[in-house]
Design an enzyme around this catalytic site. Sequence first.
Site, PDB file in Angstrom:
ATOM      1  N   HIS A 289     -12.147  27.100  -0.820  1.00 38.06           N
ATOM      2  CA  HIS A 289     -11.122  27.528  -1.785  1.00 38.06           C
ATOM      3  C   HIS A 289      -9.695  27.312  -1.304  1.00 38.06           C
ATOM      4  CE1 HIS A 289     -13.848  29.766  -4.537  1.00 38.06           C
ATOM      5  NE2 HIS A 289     -14.560  29.901  -3.434  1.00 38.06           N
TER       6      HIS A 289
ATOM      7  N   LYS B 113       0.246  36.455  -9.903  1.00 41.03           N
ATOM      8  CA  LYS B 113      -0.627  35.951  -8.849  1.00 41.03           C
ATOM      9  C   LYS B 113      -0.256  36.644  -7.556  1.00 41.03           C
ATOM     10  CE  LYS B 113       1.097  31.868 -10.013  1.00 41.03           C
ATOM     11  NZ  LYS B 113       0.005  30.936 -10.294  1.00 41.03           N
ATOM     12  N   ARG B 114      -1.125  36.541  -6.525  1.00 42.51           N
ATOM     13  CA  ARG B 114      -0.757  37.095  -5.235  1.00 42.51           C
ATOM     14  C   ARG B 114       0.578  36.509  -4.771  1.00 42.51           C
ATOM     15  NH1 ARG B 114      -4.449  40.567  -2.342  1.00 42.51           N
ATOM     16  NH2 ARG B 114      -3.088  40.140  -0.580  1.00 42.51           N
TER      17      ARG B 114
ATOM     18  N   LYS C 215       3.011  29.635  -3.167  1.00 41.89           N
ATOM     19  CA  LYS C 215       3.034  29.782  -4.626  1.00 41.89           C
ATOM     20  C   LYS C 215       4.471  29.784  -5.170  1.00 41.89           C
ATOM     21  CE  LYS C 215      -1.335  32.445  -4.679  1.00 41.89           C
ATOM     22  NZ  LYS C 215      -2.256  31.726  -5.584  1.00 41.89           N
TER      23      LYS C 215
ATOM     24  N   THR D 105      -6.590  29.824 -11.367  1.00 40.57           N
ATOM     25  CA  THR D 105      -7.416  30.164 -12.526  1.00 40.57           C
ATOM     26  C   THR D 105      -6.581  30.927 -13.550  1.00 40.57           C
ATOM     27  OG1 THR D 105      -8.200  32.053 -11.237  1.00 40.57           O
ATOM     28  CG2 THR D 105      -9.688  30.164 -11.414  1.00 40.57           C
TER      29      THR D 105
ATOM     30  N   LYS E 238      -6.428  30.867 -17.775  1.00 38.88           N
ATOM     31  CA  LYS E 238      -6.453  32.045 -18.657  1.00 38.88           C
ATOM     32  C   LYS E 238      -5.231  32.031 -19.581  1.00 38.88           C
ATOM     33  CE  LYS E 238      -8.677  34.408 -14.869  1.00 38.88           C
ATOM     34  NZ  LYS E 238      -8.416  35.093 -13.582  1.00 38.88           N
TER      35      LYS E 238
HETATM   36  C1  F55 Z   1      -9.391  36.180   0.620  1.00 39.50           C
HETATM   37  C2  F55 Z   1      -9.642  36.474   1.933  1.00 39.50           C
HETATM   38  C3  F55 Z   1      -9.268  35.582   2.894  1.00 39.50           C
HETATM   39 CL1  F55 Z   1      -9.579  35.957   4.538  1.00 39.50          CL
HETATM   40  C4  F55 Z   1      -8.665  34.398   2.580  1.00 39.50           C
HETATM   41  C5  F55 Z   1      -8.421  34.095   1.287  1.00 39.50           C
HETATM   42  C6  F55 Z   1      -8.800  34.985   0.300  1.00 39.50           C
HETATM   43  C7  F55 Z   1      -8.561  34.682  -1.123  1.00 39.50           C
HETATM   44  O1  F55 Z   1      -8.477  35.603  -1.908  1.00 39.50           O
HETATM   45  N1  F55 Z   1      -8.460  33.390  -1.498  1.00 39.50           N
HETATM   46  C8  F55 Z   1      -8.296  32.972  -2.791  1.00 39.50           C
HETATM   47  O2  F55 Z   1      -8.214  33.753  -3.710  1.00 39.50           O
HETATM   48  N2  F55 Z   1      -8.263  31.648  -2.998  1.00 39.50           N
HETATM   49  C9  F55 Z   1      -8.088  31.109  -4.337  1.00 39.50           C
HETATM   50  O3  F55 Z   1      -9.360  30.821  -4.908  1.00 39.50           O
HETATM   51  C10 F55 Z   1      -9.247  30.500  -6.289  1.00 39.50           C
HETATM   52  C11 F55 Z   1     -10.644  30.307  -6.831  1.00 39.50           C
HETATM   53  O4  F55 Z   1     -11.197  29.111  -6.361  1.00 39.50           O
HETATM   54  C12 F55 Z   1      -8.370  29.260  -6.492  1.00 39.50           C
HETATM   55  O5  F55 Z   1      -8.196  29.080  -7.851  1.00 39.50           O
HETATM   56  C13 F55 Z   1      -7.011  29.438  -5.802  1.00 39.50           C
HETATM   57  O6  F55 Z   1      -6.281  28.242  -5.860  1.00 39.50           O
HETATM   58  C14 F55 Z   1      -7.223  29.863  -4.354  1.00 39.50           C
HETATM   59  O7  F55 Z   1      -5.979  30.138  -3.737  1.00 39.50           O
END
Ligand code: F55
Length: 816
Positions: free
Chosen positions: A359, A551-552, A557, A659, A663
């Site tokens: 991801h 978003k986070r 970002k 994502t 939405k």
């Molecule tokens: C959570 C825990 C750790 Cl240790 C590292 C990353 C994450 C996390 O939440 N990653 C995350 O959300 N990644 C996102 O995944 C989405 C689904 O595939 C993508 O759309 C997005 O681009 C990506 O940043």
Amino acid sequence: MRTVGGTLEDFERDLISNLYYQRGTTVESASGPDAYHTLAVTVRDRLVDRYARTAAAHYAANPRFVYYLSAEYLLGRQLRQNLLYTGTEPWLRPVAEDLGAPLEELEAYDVEPGLGNGGLGRLAACLLDSMATLDIPAVGYGIRYEFGIFKQAFRDGAQVERPDDWTFYGNPWEFPAPDDRQVVGFYGTTARSLDDPTGLRRQWTPGETVRGEPSHMLVPGFGTQTVNMIRLWRARASRESFDLSRFSAGQYKEAVEDIVRAENISKVLYPDDSTEQGRELRLKQQYFLVACSLRDIIRRYRLRNTGWDAFPAKVVVQLNDTHPVMAITELMRLLVDVYRVDWDLAWSITRRTFNYTCHTLLPEALETWPVALLERLLPRHLEIIYSINHFFLQEVAATYPGDVDKLRRLSIIEEGPERRVRMAHLAVVGSTAVNGVAELHTRLLTATTLRDFAELWPYKFHNVTNGVTPRRFIRLANPRLSALITDRLGDEGWLTDLERLERLGDAVDDPEFLARWREAKRQNKVDLARHVERSTGVVIDPEAMCDVMIKRFHEYKRQHLKLLHVITLFNRIRENPDLDVVPRTVLFGGKAAPGYHAMKLLIHLVNAVAEAVDTDPVVSRRLKVVLVPDYNVTKAQFIIPAADLSEQISLAGKEASGTGNMKLALNGAVTIGTLDGANIEIRDRVGAENFFLFGLDTAEAADLRHHYRPRAFYEQDPELRAAVDAIASGVFAKGDRALFAPVVDAMLGRDEYLALADYRSYVDCQEAVDEAWRDQDRWTRMSVLNSARSGFFSSDRTARDYCDLIWRVEPVPVPS
Ligand code: F55
């Protein structure tokens, strides 16, 4: 067996009965939580029958199952979803009246399980929803964190984190399954198996054991009988852990020490990976999840199968990023050490069982664990990793004779002052299929991050573009737009066949339809304004353009780029109070990891700018800035339907997919964005004329990075300079120039994500947005076309892609 009846009268009777027999109270004396809990279990009971029939159908068919392993799930609220999926939604109002509780109050008790951080956790939830809807036999495995993602509040504009005690009132949606508990080991020693001349089979004697207690939540499909489950593990001490003699001696703390240590494993979700603390505990969590889940998978396999030959035919495990990758070594350990399968056969079974979804592209997000930590916590697993790596590197050496650099780059072990295990490498080596989550992401993964692997095993790599469930993110979140769509298309078939939205395209020439579309969006803004006023006190104008970035908070970002735009608008209006500007509400939502100081400071700055805008009498009439506190799935469901403009402005090549972009487009927001992640695929589908594109592309960004001088951009562009200078001047900090100086320094110093380079292109593109907005007919047509042409981004399509490309599973229909 008695099953629940299907009429409103049955529902009302069960409700009163549940209130009486489960809560021990009556309508007259029921509290809010009593009323909510009773409604929830009465709805839930209507899924149990379907769940039992699903289990029976699965048992009879003995099908291949998908097991989705994820450290995170963001399921969202359950009440409305389950009302919709059981066809009881129309009864909500009369039933709330029966209970004498206002609907809004009942929903307020429906807390969302915040068992994830962001996109990765929500994707897991969307895929489970789609698998059930497609009748795919599937189980999701996860951890039942006692505290989910922290609750975000602001104190003087700065983020403060509060614990998320999400089960405070109990969780009516979950079923405990204590009979399926498992025991998991940690620490300890390993020794030779005397009867094994190869030395590959060894015995592990753990130094500590912990119990995993499962409970499950039901995952119903929409418009079908299938109800799958998500099984969540909770860590408990083994029964002997309570030290009665110490307790009797008055040593109360010591008496419960072991209990506390064991239960800490599932205590709290890690808010991303930006904090150093608790690394060992985090690794413990990961192993706890996979050890419990694999034992459960084997238990289920053995209900209908014997021997190991059929295992990969009946079991396919999807690893959601690297967090559950220790499952590969755990299955090897179980097969080789416990079930005495030969190493080669065990390895063949293991590789055919697992698949891995990546991801990210950020190198710092690729998980590695210190060898020294593994040696202590999971000594047998480290040995197995060494053996896997040994055989793997032999293969590599045979393919690339003499290429030691290749060996070093591909190795599962990273050499250096501190040797570390590369979890992504272990994942690729131990899996049949590896996938990225958008076309660009997969291309970049195979060209950069995992390039050597893609060269070695090109056939392993696939793209599966992410998607979102239209049930939650259109039907539940946006009932007005849903009713309009259903009216136009004739039925609700689009909810399970989202490409049918395409037919809305014809409606752009129908002025009446456009007017109804615009009115639905306006009403959604009125609703959102009510929520925003209640949670922040800020009053927003439903006529203004609703410009959202949700978003986070992460540097890549580029929330700071959006903020530079906001400050530019602020400066322009202040300089020229008569300026003809398009009224906008800029809405931010998102959390920063508690240890991510740069992003916490940026949140503080967003709040400070919001206040400056709000207290300026001239500016505040045309511009509003709000940072909605505690952004989560529930808030997303309020915000997304009201959005006009969707901000997807990450530096090209950094966002794996996104994502939220999907939405928002599906709900008729028009995107302003870079050529990053799935933005590219959205633009390809909705048409370049219905998408506001700006900024560097991936190749241009990579080139510029080599000789980048952010100051050059700052010096050349007076508006950019004015925006940065405003932050530096202290106007947003009551004259305190030091407070936000680190934000300025980061921009003018390295500007890691090239925000200054993209500033002019972005701000000019926002002018084109204003231009389009001034022609409301044009805007509404763009809005409709965004929705009409985004049907591809249904997670049903994503789940089908996984089925066809990777899982090779077939649906199992469940009879009524
Ligand atoms: C959570 C825990 C750790 Cl240790 C590292 C990353 C994450 C996390 O939440 N990653 C995350 O959300 N990644 C996102 O995944 C989405 C689904 O595939 C993508 O759309 C997005 O681009 C990506 O940043």
